[in-house]
Design a protein around this motif. Sequence first.
Motif: not given
Length: 186
Positions: A18-39
């Motif tokens: 399955v193609d989950t790159w867009p999903v993983i990217h979204e999860g990491l974007r959300y995480c990095f923003e919450k942690m104060g890091k550049e996505p």
Amino acid sequence: MELTPPKAILYDWDNTLVDTWPVIHEGLRYCFEKMGKEPWTLEEVKVKVAHSMRDYFPKLFGDRWQEAGEYYLEGYKNVHTQKLKAYVGAEETLRAVQAAGLFQAVVSNKKGPTLRIEGEHIGWEKYFSALIGADDAAHDKPHPDHAHMALEKYEGAIDASIWFIGDSAVDMEIAKNAGFTALFYG
């Protein structure tokens, strides 16, 4: 190189079936923003992501890795069933392998409960004897514990007649560590 015909096939899940790159990217974007890091960009995610959260997040977030993991899972779960897409031909392959009577299982560094939700969501749990994810075994990929757990219902020899199909170096490493035949996809 001549391949040993398979008696069992283990698959990686993400970006193999399955193609989950867009999903993983979204999860990491959300995480990095919450942690104060550049996505990371999607391209960076594709290069940097392969290991399980418990193996990789401590390197990224230090002592706050579990907090970051919760943010990642929250961001991921917000979109995963909507954005999850099967690769063209994947289900036909699973159906053909099942019809040939071969054992099939999934070994993923995605958290086990999330993996099983996704398998059920797209209706593929019927093809697999096991869907084993991160934290289900004592160690995650590339450690062979992960694969051995997936093979608990398999009655054949644990050797090169087991194919491991995946899209990353971690997948090739687990195949080597377990004595399987490694097939790189992607």
